[in-house]
Design a protein around this motif. Structure first.
Motif, mmCIF file in Angstrom:
data_model
loop_
_atom_site.group_PDB
_atom_site.id
_atom_site.type_symbol
_atom_site.label_atom_id
_atom_site.label_comp_id
_atom_site.label_asym_id
_atom_site.label_seq_id
_atom_site.Cartn_x
_atom_site.Cartn_y
_atom_site.Cartn_z
ATOM 1 N N HIS A 159 45.743 -20.409 19.392
ATOM 2 C CA HIS A 159 46.043 -18.767 19.381
ATOM 3 C C HIS A 159 45.167 -18.219 20.482
ATOM 4 O O HIS A 159 45.559 -17.435 21.600
ATOM 5 C CB HIS A 159 46.022 -18.094 18.187
ATOM 6 C CG HIS A 159 47.263 -18.628 17.432
ATOM 7 N ND1 HIS A 159 48.408 -19.327 17.674
ATOM 8 C CD2 HIS A 159 47.302 -18.556 15.879
ATOM 9 C CE1 HIS A 159 49.069 -19.706 16.584
ATOM 10 N NE2 HIS A 159 48.468 -18.922 15.582
ATOM 11 N N HIS A 166 46.537 -17.034 23.937
ATOM 12 C CA HIS A 166 46.620 -15.578 24.254
ATOM 13 C C HIS A 166 45.715 -15.028 25.740
ATOM 14 O O HIS A 166 46.067 -14.079 26.488
ATOM 15 C CB HIS A 166 45.874 -14.700 23.128
ATOM 16 C CG HIS A 166 46.038 -13.268 23.238
ATOM 17 N ND1 HIS A 166 45.133 -12.428 23.603
ATOM 18 C CD2 HIS A 166 46.934 -12.459 22.845
ATOM 19 C CE1 HIS A 166 45.642 -11.061 23.571
ATOM 20 N NE2 HIS A 166 46.755 -10.916 23.238
ATOM 21 N N ILE A 172 52.583 -14.837 20.638
ATOM 22 C CA ILE A 172 51.384 -15.550 19.994
ATOM 23 C C ILE A 172 51.030 -14.656 18.705
ATOM 24 O O ILE A 172 50.731 -13.329 18.869
ATOM 25 C CB ILE A 172 50.267 -15.432 21.084
ATOM 26 C CG1 ILE A 172 50.676 -16.290 22.334
ATOM 27 C CG2 ILE A 172 48.899 -15.933 20.270
ATOM 28 C CD1 ILE A 172 49.605 -16.161 23.240
#
Length: 718
Positions: free
Chosen positions: A154, A158, A244
């Protein structure tokens, strides 16, 4: 504007009546202030999680926050906090998300070593087993999906999407990261963290330079050919950009059964992972020189010079050379009239205590970060969340007082740990509903009056928790658990950064005036009742001649009256009473009627820093039928009070409405604000000075009151 307000405004315009337009505009602006803080918190929550935010939108949001700095507190305080974080996020997109996930999930990173943990404490005697099961189910379901590998994926996804925008092929990127082994994933993770943190710590960060650095990482992940095609390689309708998720923080669930449990959990949180037992480094740290022979850690140091330059001997401002006798004799070094602690050179600070330099305040960095002791950084943030009623808060106040008192003897937690306290009211369901519910949630009611967003977000959660707990479990094991309670808890512990401080009171309890009293503390209420039995003395109870026996007991009350001028006015009286109630929170008549979003202007900030005493006094009257007795309630405000029974009747004390904290057979008790645990006047020595020991006499200053903070979204809104 809410629909009701719109209807009233429209009807006023149609009828031509109402106040002057200028006055109406001013009133509307005052009424709309209640949406500022919820708007800021929601805006920051969205900007932290989202990707693809344009630089123009960041700048407009930053300008909006800077304009709010002209408003009074707490609006300007929350706006400043948001503006500081937005400034870094504008230059380095993805910084807030990355730091939040690293800290909350305890991911290993040398450039950002901060760690956070949420400790959820529940008293099994106050919260039903069904509520505990519902909380555990949501926490376990969320943590199963939040593995370290998933969180690292993640963070990488991101950061790349936030920096590259439409040039990032999100679906291909996530497929590549999922297929990468653990070692390769960690390399990509550390590379992204290094790029973001190095740019964020730069005095003049460049958004273009940040994009170029992350584009290199992106090309190394997907290859030059795949990266060049970007996200336009396929049909956007067939290949949408996946979102996300923002993982919920790492939460540990605890049943509060031991008074020392909070201390033990915090120490275990600070313990290095590589050690099985408690690190000896925690025992070594002492504020006055890191030696264990100190009795207490906090002793003020008395300066013996005037601080005036002409009073100093010649050459006093010139620093002595290394190894000189002056260096050996000087335990305190003079720097411009300020006494500064010189740490001994032979004390080796553990390497894990040293933190990175140049990290921005409140840009995802946990609250309270700083160096209270030279060379020791506060890398850990413990967010202690308690569920229950006022009785649970009384236990929390006991643990908080014990922790602060222990810190004066072993200064090991405060230099390394930032402690944040949170509270969600959960009351046991009662059928039929009685006034006992309102009595047990007085502090939650006060927090709701002080902070309207707390009232709307947290206080309304209690009925929902019971409804979810009573729902029958689903037989379909394939269905995912809806983390409703967990989402509210996550929002509260992340956005609740403004504390409201509550005075803790200490009570000295005398069962025998010839012996030392027992001591305890309370946070919300002390209830006093008269026992029916009398104190036996030589087989009988003395009664003063000519005094008729009546209900209650004769009490001697001595207190200092609370005045606006803060002058000391001592009042002594003797009354016959059937009971007393000492409340540390404002009376219920200060509540404001009307919409829940209306700021409570009737509750001054100072109301919760003194005691509201209600005495149920017995009034004797004579008539043709004989003597009769009635009761009347008298109230007054004070900070300190001493009460003693005069006619040998005993008292029963109940602290914080908790039946487990009851004291019987009390003759006298004294209540005063609990002081900060600190040392008195004593002589202290600096042992690292060898044979030339410097003896300094500590000064005894007026102790500060011990205040317990409870975090809300805005603090007290006036």
């Amino acid at each position: 504007m809410v629909p009701a307000q719109e209807g009233r405004a429209r009807s006023g315009q149609e009828s031509g009546a109402g106040p002057h337009p200028t006055q109406r505009t001013g009133e509307e602006s005052e009424d709309l202030r209640h949406v500022i803080i919820p708007l800021l918190h929601t805006l920051m929550y969205v900007l932290t999680k989202a990707t693809g935010i344009t630089e123009e939108l960041y700048r407009r949001t930053y300008t909006f926050c800077t304009r709010l700095l002209t408003l009074p507190a707490p609006y300007c305080t929350v706006a400043l906090d948001c503006a500081i974080r937005l400034k870094t996020e504008t230059a380095v997109p993805g910084t807030l998300y990355q730091r939040l996930v690293i800290a909350e999930q305890n991911l290993t990173s040398e450039l950002y070593p901060y760690q956070e943990r949420v400790f959820l404490f529940v008293d099994p005697e106050l919260v039903s087993p069904s509520v505990c099961s519902a909380l555990l189910l949501e926490i376990e379901a969320a943590q199963v999906q939040q593995t370290p590998e998933a969180c690292m994926r993640h963070v990488v996804s991101h950061a790349l999407q936030a920096a590259l925008g439409d040039a990032c092929h999100a679906s291909a990127l996530q497929r590549k990261l999922k297929a990468s082994p653990r070692g390769a994933l960690e390399r990509y993770f550390h590379a992204v963290v290094a790029a973001v943190e190095q740019m964020a710590s730069d005095p003049s960060p460049s958004r273009e330079g940040h994009q170029e650095r992350l584009e290199e990482i992106y090309c190394s992940l997907l290859g030059p050919a795949a990266a060049a095609r970007g996200r336009y390689c396929g049909d956007p309708l067939q290949d949408p950009q996946p979102s996300i998720p923002l993982p919920s923080p790492h939460i540990t669930f605890h049943l509060w059964t031991d008074e020392e449990q909070l201390w033990k959990e915090l120490v275990l949180f600070l313990r290095p992972r590589s050690q099985v037992r408690l690190s000896a480094d925690l025992e070594a740290l002492d504020l006055q020189g890191l030696w264990p022979d100190r009795e207490l850690a906090r002793a003020s140091m008395l300066s013996t010079d005037s601080g005036i330059e002409r009073d100093l001997p010649s050459g006093a401002d010139e620093p002595p050379g290394p190894g000189s006798p002056e260096t050996e004799r000087a335990g305190l070094q003079r720097k411009g009239g300020i006494r500064k602690r010189v740490w001994p050179p032979d004390v080796a600070m553990p390497a894990c205590w040293a933190g990175p330099q140049g990290l921005h305040r409140r840009t995802g960095v946990p609250g309270g970060v700083g160096e209270l002791v030279p060379g020791v950084s506060r890398l850990h943030t413990a967010r202690v969340l308690v569920l229950g009623d006022d009785r649970m808060l009384g236990r929390l106040a006991q643990a908080y007082h014990s922790l602060r008192k222990r810190e004066t003897q072993k200064f090991c937690l405060t230099p390394r740990l930032s402690l944040q306290l949170y509270y969600i009211p959960v009351l046991a369901p009662e059928k039929p509903a009685s006034c006992r519910h309102s009595e047990l949630r007085e502090l939650a009611t006060f927090l709701g009056r002080a902070d309207p967003w707390y009232e709307s977000t947290v206080n309304t959660l209690c009925p929902a928790i019971h409804k979810l707990a009573e729902m029958p479990p689903s037989l379909d094991t394939s269905r995912t658990v809806d983390p409703f309670i967990l989402d509210v808890i996550t929002y509260y512990v992340r956005m609740g950064t403004q504390p409201i401080y509550f005075q803790i009171y200490t009570v000295k309890i005398f069962r025998d005036l010839s012996q030392d009293p027992a001591e305890d503390i309370f946070l919300t209420e002390l209830n006093v009742k008269i026992q029916d039995s009398k104190l036996p003395k030589d087989g009988f109870s003395p009664r003063r001649r000519g005094v008729a026996e009546g209900p209650g007991a004769e009490l001697s009350i001595c207190y200092q009256k609370a005045l606006l001028s803060h002058r000391a006015q001592e009042v002594t009286s003797s009354v016959r009473a059937t009971g007393l109630v000492l409340k540390a929170l404002p009376a219920s008549d200060t509540e404001v009627s009307g919409p829940t979003h209306t700021p409570p202007s009737a509750a001054p900030i100072t109301d919760h820093t003194c005691l509201n005493v209600s005495v149920t006094e017995v009034v004797k009257s004579s008539n043709l039928a004989g003597r009769s007795f009635s009761t009347v309630t008298n109230t007054f405000r004070t900070a300190t009070i001493q009460i003693q029974s005069q006619d040998q009747r005993l008292l029963t004390l109940l602290l914080d409405k908790d039946g487990r904290r009851m004291f019987r057979d009390v003759v006298r008790f004294e209540v005063a604000p609990c002081p900060e645990p600190c040392s008195g006047a004593r002589k202290t020595k600096a042992p690292w000075l060898g044979s030339h020991q410097l003896e300094v006499e500590g000064t005894k200053a007026k102790p500060k009151p011990l205040l317990m903070p409870i975090n809300t979204f805005s603090g007290i809104v006036q």
